[in-house]
Design a protein around this motif. Structure first.
Motif, PDB file in Angstrom:
ATOM      1  N   LEU A 140       0.969  -5.692  14.005  1.00  0.00           N
ATOM      2  CA  LEU A 140       1.883  -6.783  13.715  1.00  0.00           C
ATOM      3  C   LEU A 140       2.955  -5.833  12.517  1.00  0.00           C
ATOM      4  O   LEU A 140       2.615  -5.057  12.410  1.00  0.00           O
ATOM      5  CB  LEU A 140       1.073  -7.529  13.117  1.00  0.00           C
ATOM      6  N   LEU A 141       4.253  -5.823  13.468  1.00  0.00           N
ATOM      7  CA  LEU A 141       5.156  -5.032  12.478  1.00  0.00           C
ATOM      8  C   LEU A 141       6.337  -5.657  11.988  1.00  0.00           C
ATOM      9  O   LEU A 141       7.060  -6.497  11.485  1.00  0.00           O
ATOM     10  CB  LEU A 141       6.128  -4.649  14.428  1.00  0.00           C
ATOM     11  N   GLY A 142       5.945  -5.506  10.174  1.00  0.00           N
ATOM     12  CA  GLY A 142       6.537  -5.761   9.913  1.00  0.00           C
ATOM     13  C   GLY A 142       7.761  -4.959   8.862  1.00  0.00           C
ATOM     14  O   GLY A 142       7.853  -4.079   8.874  1.00  0.00           O
ATOM     15  N   SER A 143       7.173  -5.282   7.493  1.00  0.00           N
ATOM     16  CA  SER A 143       8.008  -3.971   6.511  1.00  0.00           C
ATOM     17  C   SER A 143       7.304  -3.551   4.906  1.00  0.00           C
ATOM     18  O   SER A 143       6.551  -4.514   4.870  1.00  0.00           O
ATOM     19  CB  SER A 143       9.505  -4.770   5.628  1.00  0.00           C
ATOM     20  N   VAL A 144       7.400  -2.842   4.394  1.00  0.00           N
ATOM     21  CA  VAL A 144       6.958  -2.714   3.456  1.00  0.00           C
ATOM     22  C   VAL A 144       7.209  -3.687   2.088  1.00  0.00           C
ATOM     23  O   VAL A 144       5.846  -3.339   0.801  1.00  0.00           O
ATOM     24  CB  VAL A 144       7.519  -1.347   2.132  1.00  0.00           C
ATOM     25  N   ALA A 145       7.844  -4.645   2.522  1.00  0.00           N
ATOM     26  CA  ALA A 145       7.791  -5.809   1.377  1.00  0.00           C
ATOM     27  C   ALA A 145       6.445  -6.776   1.419  1.00  0.00           C
ATOM     28  O   ALA A 145       6.052  -6.932   0.576  1.00  0.00           O
ATOM     29  CB  ALA A 145       8.454  -6.759   1.608  1.00  0.00           C
ATOM     30  N   ALA A 146       5.555  -6.067   2.372  1.00  0.00           N
ATOM     31  CA  ALA A 146       3.860  -6.599   2.269  1.00  0.00           C
ATOM     32  C   ALA A 146       3.492  -5.553   1.722  1.00  0.00           C
ATOM     33  O   ALA A 146       1.767  -6.136   0.590  1.00  0.00           O
ATOM     34  CB  ALA A 146       3.635  -6.287   3.547  1.00  0.00           C
ATOM     35  N   LYS A 147       3.819  -4.668   1.115  1.00  0.00           N
ATOM     36  CA  LYS A 147       3.042  -3.686   0.092  1.00  0.00           C
ATOM     37  C   LYS A 147       3.436  -3.597  -1.582  1.00  0.00           C
ATOM     38  O   LYS A 147       2.675  -3.157  -2.304  1.00  0.00           O
ATOM     39  CB  LYS A 147       2.608  -2.260   0.627  1.00  0.00           C
ATOM     40  N   THR A 148       4.450  -3.427  -1.711  1.00  0.00           N
ATOM     41  CA  THR A 148       5.114  -3.946  -3.433  1.00  0.00           C
ATOM     42  C   THR A 148       6.457  -4.716  -3.368  1.00  0.00           C
ATOM     43  O   THR A 148       7.150  -5.041  -2.817  1.00  0.00           O
ATOM     44  CB  THR A 148       5.940  -2.795  -3.005  1.00  0.00           C
ATOM     45  N   GLY A 149       6.814  -4.712  -4.524  1.00  0.00           N
ATOM     46  CA  GLY A 149       7.919  -6.039  -5.260  1.00  0.00           C
ATOM     47  C   GLY A 149       8.545  -5.468  -4.335  1.00  0.00           C
ATOM     48  O   GLY A 149       9.057  -3.988  -4.813  1.00  0.00           O
ATOM     49  N   VAL A 150      10.046  -6.840  -4.078  1.00  0.00           N
ATOM     50  CA  VAL A 150      11.039  -5.620  -3.886  1.00  0.00           C
ATOM     51  C   VAL A 150      12.093  -7.027  -4.416  1.00  0.00           C
ATOM     52  O   VAL A 150      11.731  -8.143  -3.837  1.00  0.00           O
ATOM     53  CB  VAL A 150      11.656  -5.817  -1.750  1.00  0.00           C
ATOM     54  N   ARG A 151      13.137  -6.540  -5.124  1.00  0.00           N
ATOM     55  CA  ARG A 151      14.163  -7.123  -6.217  1.00  0.00           C
ATOM     56  C   ARG A 151      14.265  -8.487  -4.691  1.00  0.00           C
ATOM     57  O   ARG A 151      15.374  -8.200  -4.076  1.00  0.00           O
ATOM     58  CB  ARG A 151      14.944  -6.723  -6.947  1.00  0.00           C
ATOM     59  N   ASP A 152      14.608  -9.367  -5.561  1.00  0.00           N
ATOM     60  CA  ASP A 152      15.041 -10.833  -5.155  1.00  0.00           C
ATOM     61  C   ASP A 152      15.045 -11.030  -3.370  1.00  0.00           C
ATOM     62  O   ASP A 152      15.332 -11.436  -2.043  1.00  0.00           O
ATOM     63  CB  ASP A 152      16.925 -10.562  -4.507  1.00  0.00           C
ATOM     64  N   ARG A 153      13.479 -10.637  -3.091  1.00  0.00           N
ATOM     65  CA  ARG A 153      12.898 -10.957  -1.984  1.00  0.00           C
ATOM     66  C   ARG A 153      11.635 -12.099  -1.926  1.00  0.00           C
ATOM     67  O   ARG A 153      10.746 -11.370  -1.639  1.00  0.00           O
ATOM     68  CB  ARG A 153      12.946  -9.978  -1.298  1.00  0.00           C
ATOM     69  N   LEU A 154      11.700 -12.415  -2.543  1.00  0.00           N
ATOM     70  CA  LEU A 154       9.943 -12.935  -3.061  1.00  0.00           C
ATOM     71  C   LEU A 154       9.967 -13.487  -1.238  1.00  0.00           C
ATOM     72  O   LEU A 154       8.575 -13.706  -1.176  1.00  0.00           O
ATOM     73  CB  LEU A 154      10.755 -14.331  -3.714  1.00  0.00           C
ATOM     74  N   HIS A 155      10.510 -14.663  -0.719  1.00  0.00           N
ATOM     75  CA  HIS A 155      10.452 -14.890   0.680  1.00  0.00           C
ATOM     76  C   HIS A 155      10.002 -14.073   1.464  1.00  0.00           C
ATOM     77  O   HIS A 155       9.214 -14.570   2.309  1.00  0.00           O
ATOM     78  CB  HIS A 155      11.302 -16.203   0.933  1.00  0.00           C
ATOM     79  N   ASP A 156      10.631 -12.686   1.331  1.00  0.00           N
ATOM     80  CA  ASP A 156      10.384 -11.652   1.994  1.00  0.00           C
ATOM     81  C   ASP A 156       8.586 -11.295   1.981  1.00  0.00           C
ATOM     82  O   ASP A 156       7.856 -10.971   3.589  1.00  0.00           O
ATOM     83  CB  ASP A 156      11.414 -10.760   2.443  1.00  0.00           C
TER      84      ASP A 156
END
Length: 232
Positions: A140-156
């Motif tokens: 399953l290919l995703g992004s590092v938003a799965a591992k750490t907080g990212v500003r303005d990307r709550l939904h992601d």
């Protein structure tokens, strides 16, 4: 080195650059590849590009939100290539949106839309791999938003975290069938300790590693391809 010789892969979403690169790399490694896209012309173009470089590929139009389309994809892989051993499927990355500007319907739509396709694809592919009885690999290919907080990307972050846990939960369930389920998390941009984002080749090699016997004892794992971005 043709480490996927004799194996069959579905690479979903061939309109996307990373997944085009993954399809190419799998074919170079000996796999027969079914590429999918929502638009049949895009899928056909991706398959033709693989064949132009000496690989074996077929194409199919798949709406990722439709279970029956994923069933058709699995059936096509089984009919044309005699089985299914590998699946690569991705979630999308959302545009940044501040939390206070994020409407409930947009949040719900993004999270549901991002997880529905991978869930349906994984379920159909796992059933095919079980029927074949020789194990398999799902990435399953995703992004590092799965591992750490990212500003303005709550939904992601919510969707990417769900993708990560989807891999872990199904890894436990499918382990007895020797079907491995792992996730790949790509960097979001060039501001990493290495000073750049991942290239298409970086992501393709990560996917090849998880599809091959080099990762035969890895399941439920998270492969970070982010140049150290998530270490900051």
């Amino acid at each position: 080195m043709r480490e996927l010789e004799g194996r069959v892969a579905i690479v979903a979403g061939a309109a996307d650059g990373p997944r085009q690169a993954i399809a190419m790399r799998f074919a170079e490694a000996g796999a027969r590849v079914l590429v999918t896209a929502a638009d049949v012309a895009v899928a056909d173009g991706a398959a033709q590009a693989v064949r132009a470089r000496g690989g074996t590929a077929a194409a199919l139009a798949v709406d990722p939100a439709r279970d029956e389309d994923w069933a058709r994809a699995v059936e096509k892989a089984e009919a044309e290539f005699a089985g299914l051993d590998i699946l690569v499927v991705a979630s999308s990355t959302a545009a940044p949106t501040p939390t206070q500007a994020l409407r409930l319907q947009d949040f719900r739509g993004h999270v549901s839309g991002d997880l529905r396709g991978p869930f349906l694809a994984l379920r159909q592919a796992a059933a095919a791999m079980r029927r074949r009885g020789r194990g398999g690999s799902i990435a399953l290919l995703g992004s590092v938003a799965a591992k750490t907080g990212v500003r303005d990307r709550l939904h992601d972050a919510a969707a990417q975290g769900g993708l990560r846990m989807l891999a872990k939960a199904t890894a436990l369930e499918l382990g007895p069938d020797r079907i491995r389920v792992n996730s790949i998390h790509a960097g979001l941009g060039p501001d990493s300790p290495l000073g750049q984002g991942p290239s298409l080749a970086d992501l393709a090699e990560a996917a090849l590693f998880l599809a091959s016997d080099r990762s035969v004892f890895m399941t439920g794992a998270e492969l970070l391809v982010d140049g150290g971005w998530s270490a900051q």
